[in-house]
Design a protein around this motif. Structure first.
Motif, PDB file in Angstrom:
ATOM      1  N   HIS A 172       0.824  -1.212   0.000  1.00  0.00           N
ATOM      2  CA  HIS A 172       0.000   0.000   0.000  1.00  0.00           C
ATOM      3  C   HIS A 172       0.864   1.272   0.000  1.00  0.00           C
ATOM      4  O   HIS A 172       0.692   2.125  -0.877  1.00  0.00           O
ATOM      5  CB  HIS A 172      -0.968  -0.007   1.176  1.00  0.00           C
ATOM      6  N   PRO A 173       1.810   1.412   0.932  1.00  0.00           N
ATOM      7  CA  PRO A 173       2.617   2.644   0.917  1.00  0.00           C
ATOM      8  C   PRO A 173       3.596   2.739  -0.248  1.00  0.00           C
ATOM      9  O   PRO A 173       3.862   3.841  -0.737  1.00  0.00           O
ATOM     10  CB  PRO A 173       3.358   2.604   2.266  1.00  0.00           C
ATOM     11  N   VAL A 174       4.124   1.622  -0.704  1.00  0.00           N
ATOM     12  CA  VAL A 174       5.128   1.676  -1.775  1.00  0.00           C
ATOM     13  C   VAL A 174       4.471   1.743  -3.154  1.00  0.00           C
ATOM     14  O   VAL A 174       4.741   2.654  -3.938  1.00  0.00           O
ATOM     15  CB  VAL A 174       6.088   0.467  -1.694  1.00  0.00           C
ATOM     16  N   ILE A 180      -2.067   5.545  -6.982  1.00  0.00           N
ATOM     17  CA  ILE A 180      -3.171   6.493  -6.793  1.00  0.00           C
ATOM     18  C   ILE A 180      -2.767   7.898  -7.209  1.00  0.00           C
ATOM     19  O   ILE A 180      -3.529   8.611  -7.879  1.00  0.00           O
ATOM     20  CB  ILE A 180      -3.649   6.458  -5.322  1.00  0.00           C
ATOM     21  N   LYS A 181      -1.563   8.297  -6.867  1.00  0.00           N
ATOM     22  CA  LYS A 181      -1.091   9.647  -7.208  1.00  0.00           C
ATOM     23  C   LYS A 181      -1.058   9.870  -8.714  1.00  0.00           C
ATOM     24  O   LYS A 181      -1.441  10.934  -9.211  1.00  0.00           O
ATOM     25  CB  LYS A 181       0.306   9.868  -6.619  1.00  0.00           C
ATOM     26  N   LYS A 182      -0.640   8.859  -9.475  1.00  0.00           N
ATOM     27  CA  LYS A 182      -0.493   9.058 -10.917  1.00  0.00           C
ATOM     28  C   LYS A 182      -1.781   8.800 -11.693  1.00  0.00           C
ATOM     29  O   LYS A 182      -2.031   9.474 -12.692  1.00  0.00           O
ATOM     30  CB  LYS A 182       0.627   8.157 -11.462  1.00  0.00           C
ATOM     31  N   TYR A 183      -2.587   7.845 -11.269  1.00  0.00           N
ATOM     32  CA  TYR A 183      -3.692   7.399 -12.131  1.00  0.00           C
ATOM     33  C   TYR A 183      -5.093   7.764 -11.620  1.00  0.00           C
ATOM     34  O   TYR A 183      -6.056   7.555 -12.341  1.00  0.00           O
ATOM     35  CB  TYR A 183      -3.614   5.883 -12.341  1.00  0.00           C
ATOM     36  N   ARG A 184      -5.192   8.299 -10.396  1.00  0.00           N
ATOM     37  CA  ARG A 184      -6.520   8.663  -9.896  1.00  0.00           C
ATOM     38  C   ARG A 184      -6.670  10.179  -9.907  1.00  0.00           C
ATOM     39  O   ARG A 184      -5.949  10.896  -9.206  1.00  0.00           O
ATOM     40  CB  ARG A 184      -6.740   8.128  -8.483  1.00  0.00           C
ATOM     41  N   ASP A 188      -8.405  11.764  -2.909  1.00  0.00           N
ATOM     42  CA  ASP A 188      -8.502  12.473  -1.626  1.00  0.00           C
ATOM     43  C   ASP A 188      -7.222  12.274  -0.817  1.00  0.00           C
ATOM     44  O   ASP A 188      -6.410  11.389  -1.100  1.00  0.00           O
ATOM     45  CB  ASP A 188      -9.740  12.032  -0.840  1.00  0.00           C
ATOM     46  N   GLU A 189      -7.075  13.095   0.200  1.00  0.00           N
ATOM     47  CA  GLU A 189      -5.829  13.107   0.988  1.00  0.00           C
ATOM     48  C   GLU A 189      -5.574  11.774   1.672  1.00  0.00           C
ATOM     49  O   GLU A 189      -4.431  11.329   1.775  1.00  0.00           O
ATOM     50  CB  GLU A 189      -5.890  14.229   2.039  1.00  0.00           C
ATOM     51  N   GLU A 190      -6.625  11.140   2.150  1.00  0.00           N
ATOM     52  CA  GLU A 190      -6.468   9.871   2.854  1.00  0.00           C
ATOM     53  C   GLU A 190      -5.883   8.798   1.940  1.00  0.00           C
ATOM     54  O   GLU A 190      -4.973   8.052   2.325  1.00  0.00           O
ATOM     55  CB  GLU A 190      -7.826   9.412   3.407  1.00  0.00           C
ATOM     56  N   ALA A 191      -6.415   8.713   0.710  1.00  0.00           N
ATOM     57  CA  ALA A 191      -5.917   7.724  -0.249  1.00  0.00           C
ATOM     58  C   ALA A 191      -4.459   8.008  -0.609  1.00  0.00           C
ATOM     59  O   ALA A 191      -3.635   7.085  -0.699  1.00  0.00           O
ATOM     60  CB  ALA A 191      -6.784   7.729  -1.504  1.00  0.00           C
ATOM     61  N   LEU A 192      -4.133   9.284  -0.795  1.00  0.00           N
ATOM     62  CA  LEU A 192      -2.751   9.648  -1.139  1.00  0.00           C
ATOM     63  C   LEU A 192      -1.796   9.370   0.025  1.00  0.00           C
ATOM     64  O   LEU A 192      -0.629   9.053  -0.184  1.00  0.00           O
ATOM     65  CB  LEU A 192      -2.684  11.128  -1.520  1.00  0.00           C
ATOM     66  N   THR A 194      -2.264   6.956   2.514  1.00  0.00           N
ATOM     67  CA  THR A 194      -2.132   5.542   2.892  1.00  0.00           C
ATOM     68  C   THR A 194      -1.824   4.620   1.715  1.00  0.00           C
ATOM     69  O   THR A 194      -1.225   3.558   1.887  1.00  0.00           O
ATOM     70  CB  THR A 194      -3.426   5.040   3.547  1.00  0.00           C
ATOM     71  N   GLY A 195      -2.262   4.996   0.512  1.00  0.00           N
ATOM     72  CA  GLY A 195      -2.093   4.115  -0.650  1.00  0.00           C
ATOM     73  C   GLY A 195      -3.069   2.957  -0.656  1.00  0.00           C
ATOM     74  O   GLY A 195      -2.948   2.036  -1.467  1.00  0.00           O
ATOM     75  N   SER A 196      -4.067   2.983   0.226  1.00  0.00           N
ATOM     76  CA  SER A 196      -5.049   1.901   0.281  1.00  0.00           C
ATOM     77  C   SER A 196      -6.201   2.160  -0.685  1.00  0.00           C
ATOM     78  O   SER A 196      -6.513   3.307  -0.995  1.00  0.00           O
ATOM     79  CB  SER A 196      -5.596   1.758   1.706  1.00  0.00           C
ATOM     80  N   GLY A 197      -6.826   1.078  -1.130  1.00  0.00           N
ATOM     81  CA  GLY A 197      -7.996   1.221  -1.984  1.00  0.00           C
ATOM     82  C   GLY A 197      -7.703   1.325  -3.466  1.00  0.00           C
ATOM     83  O   GLY A 197      -8.534   1.821  -4.235  1.00  0.00           O
ATOM     84  N   VAL A 198      -6.544   0.869  -3.892  1.00  0.00           N
ATOM     85  CA  VAL A 198      -6.220   0.878  -5.329  1.00  0.00           C
ATOM     86  C   VAL A 198      -7.259   0.053  -6.084  1.00  0.00           C
ATOM     87  O   VAL A 198      -7.612  -1.057  -5.669  1.00  0.00           O
ATOM     88  CB  VAL A 198      -4.808   0.301  -5.584  1.00  0.00           C
ATOM     89  N   LYS A 199      -7.763   0.606  -7.179  1.00  0.00           N
ATOM     90  CA  LYS A 199      -8.742  -0.102  -8.006  1.00  0.00           C
ATOM     91  C   LYS A 199      -8.014  -0.935  -9.063  1.00  0.00           C
ATOM     92  O   LYS A 199      -6.904  -0.595  -9.481  1.00  0.00           O
ATOM     93  CB  LYS A 199      -9.687   0.894  -8.668  1.00  0.00           C
ATOM     94  N   PHE A 200      -8.663  -2.014  -9.480  1.00  0.00           N
ATOM     95  CA  PHE A 200      -8.029  -2.917 -10.447  1.00  0.00           C
ATOM     96  C   PHE A 200      -7.655  -2.177 -11.729  1.00  0.00           C
ATOM     97  O   PHE A 200      -6.557  -2.384 -12.260  1.00  0.00           O
ATOM     98  CB  PHE A 200      -8.969  -4.077 -10.770  1.00  0.00           C
ATOM     99  N   LYS A 201      -8.513  -1.294 -12.201  1.00  0.00           N
ATOM    100  CA  LYS A 201      -8.222  -0.552 -13.428  1.00  0.00           C
ATOM    101  C   LYS A 201      -6.977   0.333 -13.254  1.00  0.00           C
ATOM    102  O   LYS A 201      -6.168   0.462 -14.168  1.00  0.00           O
ATOM    103  CB  LYS A 201      -9.431   0.298 -13.826  1.00  0.00           C
ATOM    104  N   GLU A 202      -6.821   0.918 -12.067  1.00  0.00           N
ATOM    105  CA  GLU A 202      -5.634   1.737 -11.789  1.00  0.00           C
ATOM    106  C   GLU A 202      -4.377   0.871 -11.773  1.00  0.00           C
ATOM    107  O   GLU A 202      -3.319   1.270 -12.285  1.00  0.00           O
ATOM    108  CB  GLU A 202      -5.798   2.451 -10.449  1.00  0.00           C
TER     109      GLU A 202
END
Length: 311
Positions: A172-174, A180-184, A188-192, A194-202
């Motif tokens: 998640h962090p690596v 998330i930073k590049k493809y979403r 939101d700040e929380e996702a950026l 923690t790195g959690s919640g990556v979607k399959f398409k991403e």
């Protein structure tokens, strides 16, 4: 060509820079196999070996990989008692295979009592690249070399589910934060954070990006780049789809103790449904046909070498 970070500078190893191990097809020693129930599995095994051999004959007539021998064997585990070499393919039964190797080598009494962390972080098993060149070459020529593979799309989805759909202090962090930073858009700040919640398409956008923000990982790297099946002569080719019968036949071939059977249990997230054709189909619904085709292109050699049908 290998990326710069994988190239080794000039050293005493440089004389092995252009190693080429021809894919000669040696007969398997079947003297230790008892009983007639293995006939069909043996026939399937010979077909797989012949198929890979024929493919490599054609492929290598056009291209020979030039790299250090030490790099070629960096994913191979050694078990000296039964003289076997296992090339690790993540998400194709590798955790349980390493448990079995620990039992074969006398490091454990049972595969069922070895924890996930002990398997992957305990450093109980030696890899082939930890030996000197003479010892590496001797083992490659004398030991029974085996590999277990899996349908590339199933393996990919399994890796995504394991690393991104469950809490993970590394992926998640690596990987997650960078993806998330590049493809979403408008993350939101929380996702950026923690790195959690990556979607399959991403995740697929990252995989297919020639300028991906973080490197590749062994869990979704092509098998051709993990185990070099046309440069290293694998004597036995098992498949995840027939894991139990292939594994137990192989254990007979190498003279394993009669009471040692390949473990059936799921290594982690045991309550989750196993990644199957139907599960994969659900994930592919999130992608365009073009993206699915590009994934196939990415794993093209894996599909061809091991005779898997395209998704």
């Amino acid at each position: 060509q290998l990326p710069d970070q994988q190239k080794t500078s000039e050293s005493p190893l440089s004389w092995f820079r252009r190693v080429y191990l021809p894919p000669a097809l040696h007969p398997l020693n079947k003297t230790l196999v008892k009983g007639g129930k293995w006939k069909d599995i043996d026939s399937t095994q010979e077909k797989r070996r012949s198929f890979l051999h024929d493919f490599c004959e054609k492929y290598n007539s056009r291209k020979k990989l030039q790299t250090h021998l030490v790099h070629l064997v960096s994913r191979i585990y050694v078990e000296d008692r039964h003289k076997v070499l296992y090339c690790e393919v993540p998400k194709a039964g590798c955790s349980n295979w390493k448990r079995v190797l620990m039992v074969l080598s006398g490091l454990a009494a049972s595969a069922h009592n070895i924890s996930h962390d002990d398997v992957h972080y305990g450093k109980h098993l030696r890899k082939l690249d930890s030996y000197d060149l003479k010892e590496i070459y001797t083992r490659l020529n004398m030991y029974t070399k085996f590999i277990f593979v899996r349908d590339p799309m199933e393996r990919l989805v399994s890796a995504f589910r394991d690393k991104f759909e469950h809490p993970n202090s590394y992926y998640h962090p690596v990987f997650g934060k960078a993806i998330i930073k590049k493809y979403r858009h408008n993350a939101d700040e929380e996702a950026l954070k923690t790195g959690s919640g990556v979607k399959f398409k991403e995740f697929i956008q990252y995989l297919l990006d020639s300028r991906r923000p973080v490197g590749m990982d062994i869990h979704w790297e092509q098998i051709t780049k993990l185990c070099y099946p046309c440069l290293i002569n694998y004597d036995f080719i098992g498949k995840f789809e027939t894991l139990e019968e292939d594994a137990n036949y192989f254990l007979q071939l190498v003279g394993a103790p009669a009471d040692l059977k390949f473990p059936k249990f799921k290594d982690r997230h045991s309550s989750d449904e196993r990644t199957s054709v139907e599960v994969v189909r659900q994930y592919l619904k999130e992608l365009s046909k073009e993206e699915t085709q590009l994934i196939y292109n990415f794993y093209y050699l894996d599909y061809l070498m091991f005779n898997y049908t395209s998704p």
